[in-house]
Enzyme design. Sequence first.
Site, short mmCIF file in Angstrom:
data_model
loop_
_atom_site.label_atom_id
_atom_site.label_comp_id
_atom_site.label_asym_id
_atom_site.label_seq_id
_atom_site.Cartn_x
_atom_site.Cartn_y
_atom_site.Cartn_z
N HIS A 68 0.82 -1.22 0.00
CA HIS A 68 0.00 0.00 0.00
C HIS A 68 0.85 1.27 0.00
O HIS A 68 0.32 2.36 -0.19
CB HIS A 68 -0.93 0.01 1.22
CG HIS A 68 -0.21 0.33 2.49
ND1 HIS A 68 0.66 -0.54 3.10
CD2 HIS A 68 -0.20 1.47 3.24
CE1 HIS A 68 1.17 0.03 4.17
NE2 HIS A 68 0.67 1.25 4.28
N HIS A 83 1.64 6.86 -0.45
CA HIS A 83 0.81 6.06 0.46
C HIS A 83 -0.60 5.95 -0.13
O HIS A 83 -1.37 6.90 -0.06
CB HIS A 83 0.78 6.71 1.85
CG HIS A 83 0.23 5.84 2.91
ND1 HIS A 83 -1.12 5.57 3.04
CD2 HIS A 83 0.85 5.16 3.90
CE1 HIS A 83 -1.30 4.76 4.07
NE2 HIS A 83 -0.12 4.51 4.62
#
Length: 161
Positions: A68, A83
């Site tokens: 992620h 992110h």
Amino acid sequence: MGFLSGVFKKKEVEIASPASGRCVSIKEVPDPTFSEEILGKGVAVRPSEGKFYAPADGKINTLFPTKHAIGITTPEGVEILLHVGLDTVNLKGEHFTAHVEEGASVKKGDLLLEADLQAIQAAGYQTITPVLVCNTADFADVIPAAEADVTPGDNILRIKL
């Protein structure tokens, strides 16, 4: 090169949008870790599609096992954190496909990862994507772009060296 070497030295680095979508202020990220710039200055992208590209040339210094988030260091030493989404670490890699490995060199525009945005949202997570300069204090300034629709490669951050 002598006395001319300093004349040709870069004075700033531009960081591109990693995805298509809307570039917004980091203050719009509903997570204080990002909005209060605890990890560094930056911007966020509300992605309209799930492909995320290298925002600059550099080296992948971190690829989270959950895929992620990715850390990239540019040749100038800018440490960028990409992110994807908020709290998406909890998905444990589900709905994410990495196309790079830690230690790899990348060029601006290389495909880093894919994320199934619909599945992430269906699981209850936001997909807003902070793009941060983690070593903000090492530079004269980090200047975010104004809110705008962006595509990969559009500049969203300027770092004054």
